[in-house]
Design an enzyme around this catalytic site. Structure first.
Site, PDB file in Angstrom:
ATOM      1  N   HIS A   1      -1.361   3.862  -0.359  1.00  0.00           N
ATOM      2  CA  HIS A   1      -0.553   2.810  -1.112  1.00  0.00           C
ATOM      3  C   HIS A   1      -0.459   3.286  -2.699  1.00  0.00           C
ATOM      4  CE1 HIS A   1       2.438  -0.500  -0.954  1.00  0.00           C
ATOM      5  NE2 HIS A   1       1.771  -0.722  -2.032  1.00  0.00           N
TER       6      HIS A   1
ATOM      7  N   ASP B   1       1.928   2.069  -6.110  1.00  0.00           N
ATOM      8  CA  ASP B   1       3.195   1.565  -6.336  1.00  0.00           C
ATOM      9  C   ASP B   1       3.859   2.228  -7.752  1.00  0.00           C
ATOM     10  OD1 ASP B   1       3.954  -0.665  -4.809  1.00  0.00           O
ATOM     11  OD2 ASP B   1       2.142  -1.536  -4.997  1.00  0.00           O
TER      12      ASP B   1
ATOM     13  N   GLU C   1       7.850  -0.928   1.863  1.00  0.00           N
ATOM     14  CA  GLU C   1       6.940  -2.171   1.669  1.00  0.00           C
ATOM     15  C   GLU C   1       7.633  -3.292   1.948  1.00  0.00           C
ATOM     16  OE1 GLU C   1       3.022  -3.903  -0.592  1.00  0.00           O
ATOM     17  OE2 GLU C   1       4.415  -2.710  -1.664  1.00  0.00           O
TER      18      GLU C   1
ATOM     19  N   HIS D   1       6.531  -8.058   3.326  1.00  0.00           N
ATOM     20  CA  HIS D   1       5.545  -8.213   2.169  1.00  0.00           C
ATOM     21  C   HIS D   1       4.926  -9.811   1.921  1.00  0.00           C
ATOM     22  CE1 HIS D   1       5.135  -7.986  -2.439  1.00  0.00           C
ATOM     23  NE2 HIS D   1       4.346  -7.279  -1.796  1.00  0.00           N
TER      24      HIS D   1
ATOM     25  N   HIS E   1      -0.253  -7.006   4.671  1.00  0.00           N
ATOM     26  CA  HIS E   1       0.468  -8.185   4.407  1.00  0.00           C
ATOM     27  C   HIS E   1       1.101  -8.876   5.460  1.00  0.00           C
ATOM     28  CE1 HIS E   1       1.427  -7.627  -0.100  1.00  0.00           C
ATOM     29  NE2 HIS E   1       1.568  -6.368   0.044  1.00  0.00           N
TER      30      HIS E   1
ATOM     31  N   HIS F   1      -3.173  -0.873   3.074  1.00  0.00           N
ATOM     32  CA  HIS F   1      -3.827  -1.238   1.793  1.00  0.00           C
ATOM     33  C   HIS F   1      -4.325  -2.862   2.275  1.00  0.00           C
ATOM     34  CE1 HIS F   1       0.183  -2.504   0.983  1.00  0.00           C
ATOM     35  NE2 HIS F   1      -0.192  -3.398  -0.093  1.00  0.00           N
TER      36      HIS F   1
ATOM     37  N   ASP G   1      -3.729   0.825  -3.741  1.00  0.00           N
ATOM     38  CA  ASP G   1      -2.652  -0.113  -4.165  1.00  0.00           C
ATOM     39  C   ASP G   1      -2.760   0.010  -5.872  1.00  0.00           C
ATOM     40  OD1 ASP G   1      -0.813  -1.848  -4.482  1.00  0.00           O
ATOM     41  OD2 ASP G   1      -1.882  -3.470  -3.920  1.00  0.00           O
TER      42      ASP G   1
END
Length: 398
Positions: A23, A25, A128, A155, A196, A217, A325
């Protein structure tokens, strides 16, 4: 053996068994910080002033495969969420075209292995949050066609068919339509990502999925009691499922002392009109001012290693991985400051007695195997079943 020798040994191991990171972003950071202007934020140049990620640091960190998150926030709903997800997919495709000498598209486990042999970074996409499909199985399949190889079921907020770890219980884990989503992901060959989600959702997905699940993650709840982490009973189910739990580096999820501090820092952002996930320069200026008056508890490489030690004990060495992450968090552990830091983690695990074969599973083999197994399940299901056209209105009708 000295620390320098362990680091050299870690780099040597990673040259053959690079990191599959679950993961990153960067796509959303490019949206926030540059509105997708790749001339303004050119990752072929040093971007350490504003990003955790650029090409040189990916190389320094021995990243061999990256799941790029095509995240959109929960405040975007319906078709707005779908459109924003398509924009995120598009920027990943732009990155792959612009930096083709370094990054190569990967859709399969074989593609990942081919990229490793070429010395390029296999690039996969992960959506995500199930809000990205707007309650449409056809949209789910379209995302798969566009290269998305996992979807995180939620999420930070519930959606109509799945409960999030950081929201109030809604449907009790997964609704009937939520189970349809999982089954259609199995059929499509898209990994079910349980980061999540609420623990009830984790268990319901494991009850439903015919293919390996992942946690792209998330870390161990027994080590840091945060709802974003994985309870031991779920970790213990991964061998039967074939899934992989990829430990995250986010301090508020791995260091107990950081949980309360981050909650107060996030509230400070909200009081000034910022989203608590904002990592723009303006938001980070507020964070730094808060930190000056309220010293931040510092996670370290050893903090992450503590989680991996526990996750290996609970799930087994064949069912753990890494999902940093980066560019999705304001703060990172000391020694894992950015994507160049992975060798420091491997050196710490060598210091703790992890073997080379075990480390090769952690960094590379486990994630590749999970995707390969999901592909096999997909081939079988496609041969025996047709695409589902179920809707949430019919599946979850009272």
């Amino acid at each position: 053996m000295s620390a320098a020798d362990r680091l050299a040994e870690a780099r040597e191991l990673l040259a053959t068994h690079p990191v599959v990171d679950g993961h990153n972003d960067l796509p959303w950071a490019l949206r926030q910080n540059a509105r997708y202007d790749l001339d303004k934020l050119d990752i072929a140049a040093d971007q350490s002033a504003s990003l955790h990620t650029d090409l040189a640091r990916l190389r320094a960190g021995a990243v061999g495969a990256q799941f790029w998150s095509v995240y959109v926030p929960g405040r975007l709903a319906g078709d707005d969420a779908v459109s924003a997800t398509l924009e995120q997919i598009d920027i990943v495709d732009q990155l792959l075209e612009r930096y083709a000498a370094e990054l190569v598209p990967a859709l399969t486990a074989d593609d990942m292995e081919a990229a490793r042999k070429q010395g390029r970074i296999a690039s996969l996409k992960g959506a995500e949050g199930g809000h990205s499909i707007n309650n449409s199985l056809a949209t789910l399949r379209a995302l798969h066609t566009l290269g998305v190889r996992y979807m995180t079921l939620t999420h930070n907020d519930n959606n109509d068919w799945a409960d999030s770890a950081t929201d109030e219980p809604g449907v009790g884990g997964l609704s009937d339509f939520g189970r349809q989503v999982v089954r259609e992901m199995n059929r499509s060959g898209m990994l079910v990502d349980l980061s999540h989600v609420a623990a009830t959702t984790m268990r319901a997905a494991l009850d439903t999925s015919a293919a390996p699940v992942i946690f792209s993650h998330s870390s161990a709840r027994a080590v840091c009691d945060h709802p974003r982490n994985i309870p031991d009973d779920v970790l213990e189910r991964l061998p039967a499922n074939g899934g992989v739990a990829m430990a995250t580096f986010v301090p508020k999820f791995i260091l107990p002392a950081a949980v309360d501090w981050t909650a107060r820092a996030d509230e400070n952002l909200r009081e000034h009109g910022f989203d608590h996930l904002d990592t723009t320069a303006e938001a980070m200026k507020l964070h730094r001012a808060f930190e000056a008056d309220n010293p931040r508890p510092i996670a370290t490489v050893a903090t992450v290693a503590d989680h991996l030690d526990h996750m290996r004990e609970a799930a087994g060495i064949d069912h753990i991985g890494i999902g940093g992450d980066y560019d999705g968090t304001a703060f990172t552990p000391a020694g894992l400051d950015d994507v160049a830091g992975y060798p420091n983690l491997i050196a710490e695990l060598l210091h703790r007695g992890w073997s080379h074969p075990d480390l090769a599973k952690l960094t590379w083999s486990n994630a590749v195997r999970a995707l390969r197994d999901a592909e096999a399940v997909s081939r079988d299901l496609r041969a025996r079943t047709s695409p589902s056209n179920a809707t949430i209105d019919t599946a979850d009708a009272p």
